[in-house]
Design an enzyme around this catalytic site. Structure first.
Site, mmCIF file in Angstrom:
data_model
loop_
_atom_site.group_PDB
_atom_site.id
_atom_site.type_symbol
_atom_site.label_atom_id
_atom_site.label_comp_id
_atom_site.label_asym_id
_atom_site.label_seq_id
_atom_site.Cartn_x
_atom_site.Cartn_y
_atom_site.Cartn_z
ATOM 1 N N LYS A 270 -8.421 -1.388 10.531
ATOM 2 C CA LYS A 270 -7.685 -1.797 9.327
ATOM 3 C C LYS A 270 -6.473 -0.869 9.143
ATOM 4 O O LYS A 270 -5.381 -1.304 8.777
ATOM 5 C CB LYS A 270 -8.611 -1.744 8.107
ATOM 6 C CG LYS A 270 -8.021 -2.317 6.824
ATOM 7 C CD LYS A 270 -7.225 -1.339 6.008
ATOM 8 C CE LYS A 270 -6.750 -1.964 4.702
ATOM 9 N NZ LYS A 270 -5.857 -1.071 3.951
ATOM 10 N N GLU B 208 0.834 -1.208 0.000
ATOM 11 C CA GLU B 208 0.000 0.000 0.000
ATOM 12 C C GLU B 208 0.873 1.265 0.000
ATOM 13 O O GLU B 208 1.658 1.508 0.935
ATOM 14 C CB GLU B 208 -0.954 -0.008 1.198
ATOM 15 C CG GLU B 208 -1.986 1.091 1.080
ATOM 16 C CD GLU B 208 -3.148 0.952 2.047
ATOM 17 O OE1 GLU B 208 -3.537 -0.174 2.384
ATOM 18 O OE2 GLU B 208 -3.671 2.000 2.472
ATOM 19 N N ASP C 16 3.733 -14.324 11.886
ATOM 20 C CA ASP C 16 2.504 -14.874 11.317
ATOM 21 C C ASP C 16 1.414 -13.796 11.327
ATOM 22 O O ASP C 16 0.763 -13.565 12.343
ATOM 23 C CB ASP C 16 2.097 -16.100 12.159
ATOM 24 C CG ASP C 16 0.866 -16.804 11.632
ATOM 25 O OD1 ASP C 16 0.112 -16.202 10.853
ATOM 26 O OD2 ASP C 16 0.647 -17.961 12.026
ATOM 27 N N HIS D 281 -2.964 9.826 -0.061
ATOM 28 C CA HIS D 281 -3.060 8.516 -0.714
ATOM 29 C C HIS D 281 -2.745 8.624 -2.194
ATOM 30 O O HIS D 281 -1.946 7.878 -2.734
ATOM 31 C CB HIS D 281 -4.502 8.000 -0.578
ATOM 32 C CG HIS D 281 -4.634 6.962 0.477
ATOM 33 N ND1 HIS D 281 -5.540 5.933 0.407
ATOM 34 C CD2 HIS D 281 -3.973 6.785 1.626
ATOM 35 C CE1 HIS D 281 -5.434 5.190 1.473
ATOM 36 N NE2 HIS D 281 -4.490 5.681 2.234
HETATM 37 C C1 MEV Z 1 -6.525 2.659 4.296
HETATM 38 O O1 MEV Z 1 -5.720 1.554 4.000
HETATM 39 C C2 MEV Z 1 -6.666 2.833 5.772
HETATM 40 C C3 MEV Z 1 -7.642 3.932 6.212
HETATM 41 O O2 MEV Z 1 -8.916 3.713 5.615
HETATM 42 C C4 MEV Z 1 -7.737 3.848 7.728
HETATM 43 C C5 MEV Z 1 -8.807 4.713 8.337
HETATM 44 O O3 MEV Z 1 -9.806 5.023 7.664
HETATM 45 O O4 MEV Z 1 -8.651 5.040 9.523
HETATM 46 C C6 MEV Z 1 -7.172 5.293 5.775
#
Ligand code: MEV
Length: 422
Positions: free
Chosen positions: A265, A85, A281, A378
């Site tokens: 996530k 990513e 792992d 991003h």
């Molecule tokens: C993207 O990989 C992760 C995010 O969506 C985490 C979040 O929204 O806090 C940017």
């Protein structure tokens, strides 16, 4: 033609590739060429990787990057990260630098024990089972002596064996619920071997063992990472407004599962990258973290925020079952190098470093989300991927990258600029 094949694993690598290309592709030569392109020219190294799993055809690259300036408990680390990513390493680096001038990350290991269970069925009187368990208990420890000997020398081993009655949930179902300390190893093989030895010793005509396996739910193998500073030190145009919105964002993730999953996530973006780089792992860590996030019966944020007396505090509690010895940690040359980069940490220290990486990633995401929005950073990082997809040459890349400096990148915007330059 039937594509079911017997004895595939016995074929040579070349035969496997040929079979695959012939049966599942139209462009056989190109397929074999692509696979071979990723072979390592060092045959010994390739063999090492071939031996990790069955039916290895080639290697699958992921970028290995580093995030410097992680000040954790007054030590500065360069943190190795493996991820595809685009923005993860950049975000970690930025936030590590930010907190390095505000006291850094403070981390504490809150527990290191792990659980394994022998699941069994017993239809007799439960009092008889309890009596049998009590007479057997010391035998159960003895049955694992040859396995636990080395672990005990390192200060680990079996800490407790409990009999648990689960018959209210499932007829005749009981467990031996066993607590382990596995020191610097993740301990999966150790725990499973102990469990099987215990199960063999425990079974009798009335006890039917269903299975013996470790649990990846490790709520007592837990670490906390924290950052804090006076709100005024958070910087930006209006640090008080920022702190407020940040606090709200964390609160939302603690009460709204749709948001909590994405929030966590983002934490796992940082955690998994270091878990992978150190040969640990990641499936175990993922499963354990999300189970922990649901421990109160609703999926919630793993991180917390507090604003008290002008002080902003942000922290994360996460269970992490990790090893710094055994498994791939010394076998995979890059995992070994990652651990060396981290000054060959104990498993506890690695828990702390990885929790800090998770918190940094969460801070970066929430800071972006509550200020400029996530797409700004991003898409900036994703720009090179778009340019590569379009097949841009070096000059086009340079021109387009310059054009987008200070602007928010969008896929369509890049395509338009690319067409214009052509
Ligand atoms: C993207 O990989 C992760 C995010 O969506 C985490 C979040 O929204 O806090 C940017």
């Amino acid at each position: 033609m039937s594509k079911v094949i017997s004895g595939f694993s016995k074929l040579s690598k070349q035969e496997k590739m040929d079979w695959l290309a012939e049966n599942y592709f139209n462009n056989e030569e190109a397929v074999v060429k692509t696979i071979q392109q990723y072979w390592n020219s060092d045959e010994q190294l390739q063999q090492l990787h071939d031996d990790f799993i069955e039916n290895t055809l080639t290697n699958f690259y992921l970028p290995f990057g580093v995030a410097p300036n992680f000040l954790i408990n007054k030590e500065t680390y360069v943190v190795p990260m493996v991820t595809e990513e685009s923005s993860v390493v950049a975000a970690a680096s930025l936030v590590a630098k930010f907190w390095s001038t505000r006291g850094g990350f403070k981390t504490t290991v809150l527990g290191t024990t792990k659980i394994g269970q022998v699941h069994f069925m017993y239809a007799g009187a439960s009092d008889d089972l309890i009596a049998y368990f009590n007479t057997k208990k010391s035998d159960l420890y003895a049955a694992t002596a040859s396995i636990t000997q080395n672990m005990e020398k390192r200060g680990g081993g079996i800490l407790e064996i409990e009999l648990v009655d689960k018959t209210d949930k499932l007829e005749h179902y009981y467990q031996l619920h066993i607590t382990f300390e596995t020191k610097d190893s993740m301990g999966a093989n150790f725990i499973n071997s102990c469990l099987e030895a215990v199960a063999n010793n425990f079974r009798n005509e009335q006890i039917e063992i269903v299975m013996s396996i470790l649990s990846n739910y490790v709520p007592n193998c837990l670490v906390r990472a924290e950052v804090s500073c006076p709100i005024a030190d958070l910087g930006g145009d209006d640090p008080y407004k920022f702190a407020d919105k940040f606090y709200q964002a964390v609160k939302i993730a603690s009460i709204e599962p749709y948001r909590a999953v994405t929030h966590n996530k983002g934490i796992m973006n940082g955690i998994d990258a270091v878990v992978l780089a150190t040969g640990n792992d990641f499936r175990a860590v993922e499963a354990g973290a999300h189970a922990y996030a649901s421990k109160e019966g609703q999926y919630k944020s793993l991180s917390f925020c507090e604003i008290d007396n002008g002080i902003f505090k942000f922290w994360l509690d996460v269970p992490l079952a990790l090893g710094t010895v055994g498994g791939l940690t010394s076998l995979h040359p890059m995992a070994k190098l990652s651990l060396e980069m981290l000054q060959n940490p104990s498993a506890k220290r690695l828990m702390e470093i990885i929790a800090a990486a998770g918190l940094a990633q969460n801070f970066a995401a929430l800071r972006a989300l509550t200020t400029k929005g996530i797409q700004h950073g991003h898409m900036k990082m994703h720009l090179q991927n778009i340019l590569n997809q379009l097949g841009a040459n070096a000059l086009q890349k340079e021109k387009i990258t310059n054009y987008f400096k200070g602007k928010t990148v969008s896929h369509s915007g890049v395509v338009a600029k690319f067409e214009e330059l052509k």
